[in-house]
Scaffold this active site. Sequence first.
Site, mmCIF file in Angstrom:
data_model
loop_
_atom_site.group_PDB
_atom_site.id
_atom_site.type_symbol
_atom_site.label_atom_id
_atom_site.label_comp_id
_atom_site.label_asym_id
_atom_site.label_seq_id
_atom_site.Cartn_x
_atom_site.Cartn_y
_atom_site.Cartn_z
ATOM 1 N N HIS A 170 2.348 1.568 6.664
ATOM 2 C CA HIS A 170 2.177 1.535 5.212
ATOM 3 C C HIS A 170 0.858 0.875 4.806
ATOM 4 C CE1 HIS A 170 4.155 2.935 1.764
ATOM 5 N NE2 HIS A 170 4.863 1.897 1.414
ATOM 6 N N ASN A 221 3.964 -1.257 -4.290
ATOM 7 C CA ASN A 221 4.463 -0.486 -5.426
ATOM 8 C C ASN A 221 4.037 -1.094 -6.756
ATOM 9 O OD1 ASN A 221 6.203 -2.708 -5.177
ATOM 10 N ND2 ASN A 221 7.863 -1.632 -6.206
ATOM 11 N N ASP A 228 -1.220 5.896 2.910
ATOM 12 C CA ASP A 228 -0.522 6.532 4.022
ATOM 13 C C ASP A 228 0.247 7.732 3.483
ATOM 14 O OD1 ASP A 228 1.108 4.360 2.734
ATOM 15 O OD2 ASP A 228 2.689 5.288 3.937
ATOM 16 N N ASN A 237 5.173 5.041 -3.861
ATOM 17 C CA ASN A 237 5.268 4.189 -5.045
ATOM 18 C C ASN A 237 3.950 3.536 -5.425
ATOM 19 O OD1 ASN A 237 7.838 4.618 -5.931
ATOM 20 N ND2 ASN A 237 8.725 2.830 -4.937
#
Length: 249
Positions: free
Chosen positions: A41, A88, A113, A134
């Site tokens: 991530h 997010n 990603d 997000n």
Amino acid sequence: MTPDPAGAASDPASDPAGAPDRCWLIAGLGNPGPWFRQTRHNAGFLAVDRLAERHGARFRRRGIATLVAEIEVDGRPVLLAKPLWFINLSGRPVAALLRRYGVPVERLVVVQDDLDFAFGSARLKRGGGPGGHNGVRSVGEVLGTRDFVRLRFGIGRPPKGQSVGDFVLKKFSDDELAAMPAELDRCADALETLVRLGLNRAQDTLNARPAADAGHGTEAGRGTSAGRGTEAGHSAEAGHGAKADRGGR
């Protein structure tokens, strides 16, 4: 790099290089802290780290929300940013940098990603939906537009039985880490080409160079229509909320 209160927009689509003195902002998305380092991530952080390293630049804190490095690409000023809120919540610090430095949204690049491409694949595009990511959703919602460029770094899909949320929070495999320098250099080449020559030429730069290992991931990871058909499910599968706040999609 001096903040620019005017922030007059230019359109790189019609003027690929734009005015040389107009700034670009390249924001890599990721989660802060050593626990998340080298996780899938955090591919966005890794990409802007590589670009900063290439230019001998160091990241410095801007306020409490962002790390920023300043580089030039053929004399064109570029800000590299790593928002320090969880992924997010990336929209607010990115928007704050656009305002502070007068960067038009057309010159914003978000590096993320992406589950829909296998590791070793990367794509550049302008606009489009967040695809369940997000961080990208947050940027679009806070800015009120999706008309920014995205560099989508492929991470493939989780193996059977593993949730998306767990997968993106895991570190890249040893094989992937071994291939990572070459993949990050491909992304850095494309980002520099974007600044110099515009989006179309930068897309050609990515597509012209073969991925290190096209065998990673599934057909969905290679961006087939079947893979994209599951985009809406990323949020639910990753649990956007709870764990997703700290790393899920």
